[in-house]
Design a protein around this motif. Sequence first.
Motif, short mmCIF file in Angstrom:
data_model
loop_
_atom_site.label_atom_id
_atom_site.label_comp_id
_atom_site.label_asym_id
_atom_site.label_seq_id
_atom_site.Cartn_x
_atom_site.Cartn_y
_atom_site.Cartn_z
N ASP A 67 0.84 -1.22 0.00
CA ASP A 67 0.00 0.00 0.00
C ASP A 67 0.87 1.26 0.00
OD1 ASP A 67 -2.30 -1.48 0.09
OD2 ASP A 67 -2.73 -1.10 2.21
N ARG A 125 -7.43 6.66 2.83
CA ARG A 125 -8.24 5.45 2.99
C ARG A 125 -8.71 5.33 4.43
NH1 ARG A 125 -6.58 -0.27 0.53
NH2 ARG A 125 -5.32 -0.66 2.37
N GLY A 168 -5.86 1.95 7.15
CA GLY A 168 -6.28 3.34 7.00
C GLY A 168 -6.86 3.88 8.29
#
Length: 326
Positions: free
Chosen positions: A178, A295, A319
Amino acid sequence: MTLKRRPQGEPKQEDFELVENELSEPGPGEVLVRSLLLSVDPYQRGRMSEARSYAKALELGETIISQTVGEVLESNHPRFTPGDVVVGQLGWTEYAVVPAHQLRRVPDGVPPAAALHVLGTTGLTAYFGLLDVGRPKPGDTVVVSGAAGAVGQLVGQIAKLMSCRTVGIAGGPEKAKDLADLYRYDVGIDYKGQDVDAALKEACPDGVDVYFDNVGGQITDLVLLRLALHARVVICGQISQYNNQQPELGPRNLGLLIVYRARMEGFLIPDYAHRFEEALTRLGRWLAEGKLTHREHVTEGIENAPRAFIGMLRGENRGKTLVRVT
Ligand code: NDP
């Protein structure tokens, strides 16, 4: 949701209790708000303990403190009308009656989740911690711990906007992926699966100019070994220590601050309240221009807020952790 007993070490579900109270009618200048989204944050762990800190501990039986986004149901203040979406320190509650001055309207077009993340305390923390305390210059190498979390994902992206080279550290291969794929880090390091010392050595051949620290502990010890001359170490959080019953000894390598003439500084976001508007304008512009990705990790139901909190402290969140009140 209230604090039933003080957690010992890692919090447990039984430390919390969902209670029902009679709601009072809003008085003059007060507003009745129905919660939509509750914020779940590491600092709440500190407020559950009686250890000395910057704010007073929660009493047993008190509602868990948090930022909350809600909808106005009734208003006795001209600034708000029913249907307005507002943000305020309402806590983990379904309904609250609060003085109007404790609420801020969420501007039209701003999603409720963004008001608790990129355009909320989290975004402000990333912004002031990096830009004011870290003072990055173009070309600097910026290392961020807790880099895939709520604050960390924004710090990396703001550092890129300042033309820095960014290295993020997070737990697990998915989060490390990510970092590069979503949050524009130049290098993502998985501290659970990789040799962090070797990975930092490879990723920061000219040393670390800015270290934005969200976690403390051994990760920080290793980053300090790689500081560049005149480095800035931003102490934002020390989450690896929050569940400790006794303080961990260390870091023992503070002599490195002498070697590299480095500066280490902690900061607390409420101290920047007089500059929030400036930061929110700039963050809002970056968001509108598509320069910031964010996120959220949303759990359904206030009854599941303790589970979301415990999971966040364990690193289960991908997130910013939020709870939707259903
Ligand atoms: P996050 O969304 O980053 O969630 C917490 C993360 O911490 C977890 O996902 C986990 O990520 C990581 N973590 C937990 N335990 C450890 C450990 N032992 N070692 C390393 N990482 C660990 O939370 P926030 O973004 O909301 O907060 C980040 C930091 O910022 C916190 O320390 C918080 O206290 C601080 N903060 C400070 C403020 C200030 O004014 N100074 C204001 C707001 C936040 P992983 O899976 O990668 O391990």
